[in-house]
Design a protein around this motif. Structure first.
Motif, PDB file in Angstrom:
ATOM      1  N   ASN A 257       0.802  -1.228   0.000  1.00 49.77           N
ATOM      2  CA  ASN A 257       0.000   0.000   0.000  1.00 49.77           C
ATOM      3  C   ASN A 257       0.833   1.275   0.000  1.00 49.77           C
TER       4      ASN A 257
ATOM      5  N   ARG B 266      -0.672   4.128  -1.754  1.00 48.06           N
ATOM      6  CA  ARG B 266      -2.127   3.928  -1.649  1.00 48.06           C
ATOM      7  C   ARG B 266      -2.606   4.202  -0.229  1.00 48.06           C
TER       8      ARG B 266
ATOM      9  N   ALA C 293      -6.124  -2.749   4.651  1.00 46.31           N
ATOM     10  CA  ALA C 293      -6.534  -1.979   3.474  1.00 46.31           C
ATOM     11  C   ALA C 293      -7.648  -2.705   2.724  1.00 46.31           C
TER      12      ALA C 293
END
Length: 317
Positions: free
Chosen positions: A124, A127, A206
């Motif tokens: 991630n 992100r 996530a």
């Protein structure tokens, strides 16, 4: 034999390559395992001058590389295993290439952000996981953020991120913080900062749209907890990529290359350093690019001085 070898890319190395190539120095640029440096892992960059709509990190680095190539810079991929700066020409041993020689060296190997090494973290990056508040804080306006770390950098990043976030939670493995008292007091006086101390990060959680929170282990209860957040900023320091330089140029106690203030000169005449490998304070793309320009100009001046010296010796003979 090369006039100059640039070890490492990123904004510093590529800017140095552009300047040296335009000066007809035909530099060789040795790209490591991550050509383009840390910016290749960054999504949108909005604070690099000249791009009012922003630009993607990989695109910016690719454009800089093409610009350097246009003026005659040569690029080769490889891992520098060993250097010898004891005499000119300097020697650089590169895996798969053997030993290369150059009249000058520019070191721009950067510094790697330290990560936690927990599940969901690397997946991630870009992100919702970041290591640079000044780079990415703007993207978390009116969102919840977690900052992991207990030193001055973590306090500074947490305070900075309150300009954008609705709440910033500082997560630290221990009850005590390593930060200086003034930095702790400044953070603790900020009403937007909350604390999750004595908690060990275990997973970045996530979904399809990015980070949803950080799972931590409460060291007192032994229970796992989920801190909901839209972003996780890891602020546990950087490691300069200088292992191969130990014993060859002067480094500080943390491994950063020491340069003469106001220049990019190391303790070895003809060896220069630019970018994050010698920058413990700013660590921005634009400051790295600026120091790359400085290194190229310092290097060019050095080479011109030695060319004049070599010509004088030849005439004397």
């Amino acid at each position: 034999m090369y006039k100059s070898i640039i070890i490492g890319t990123g904004p510093a190395g590529l800017t140095a390559a552009i300047y040296l190539a335009r000066a007809n120095m035909q530099p060789l640029v040795i790209e490591g395992l991550q050509p383009g440096g840390q910016l290749t892992t960054t999504t949108e960059i909005e604070n690099f001058p000249g791009f009012p709509e922003g630009i993607m990190g990989p695109e910016l680095m690719d454009n800089m590389r093409k610009q350097a190539e246009r003026f005659g810079a040569e690029f080769k991929s490889g891992w520098v295993e060993q250097v010898d700066f004891s005499e000119r020409p300097f020697k650089v041993k590169v895996e798969g290439m053997g030993e290369l020689e150059a009249e000058s060296i520019i070191i721009s190997t950067g510094a790697s952000a330290r990560y936690l090494g927990i599940p969901g973290e690397q997946d991630n990056v870009g992100r919702g996981v970041s290591t640079c508040a000044t780079c990415d804080g703007f993207f978390f306006r009116n969102k919840k953020i977690v900052v992991v770390g207990g030193g001055d950098s973590a306090m500074e990043e947490a305070s900075f991120l309150t300009r954008f976030a609705t709440n910033v939670t500082v997560v630290n493995r221990r009850e005590e913080l390593r930060a200086s008292k003034i930095m702790q007091d400044r953070a603790k006086d900020n009403p937007k900062i909350s604390w999750a101390l004595n908690r060990k990060p275990v997973e970045v959680v996530a979904g399809d749209m990015g980070v949803k929170g950080l799972k931590v282990l409460n060291n007192e209860t032994g229970q796992e907890e989920l801190i909901e957040a839209d972003g996780v900023f890891v602020a546990i320091g950087h490691t300069p990529n200088t292992d191969f330089l130990k014993g060859h140029v002067h480094l500080d106690g943390h491994g950063y290359v020491l340069v003469t203030p106001g220049t990019t000169e190391t303790n070895i005449p003809g060896v220069f350093a630019c970018g994050d490998v010698q920058d413990t304070r700013y660590r921005q793309a634009i400051t790295a690019a600026g120091s790359g320009c400085m290194a190229a100009m310092d290097c060019e001046k050095y080479l011109e001085g030695h060319m004049i010296h070599d010509w004088s010796e030849a005439l004397d003979k």
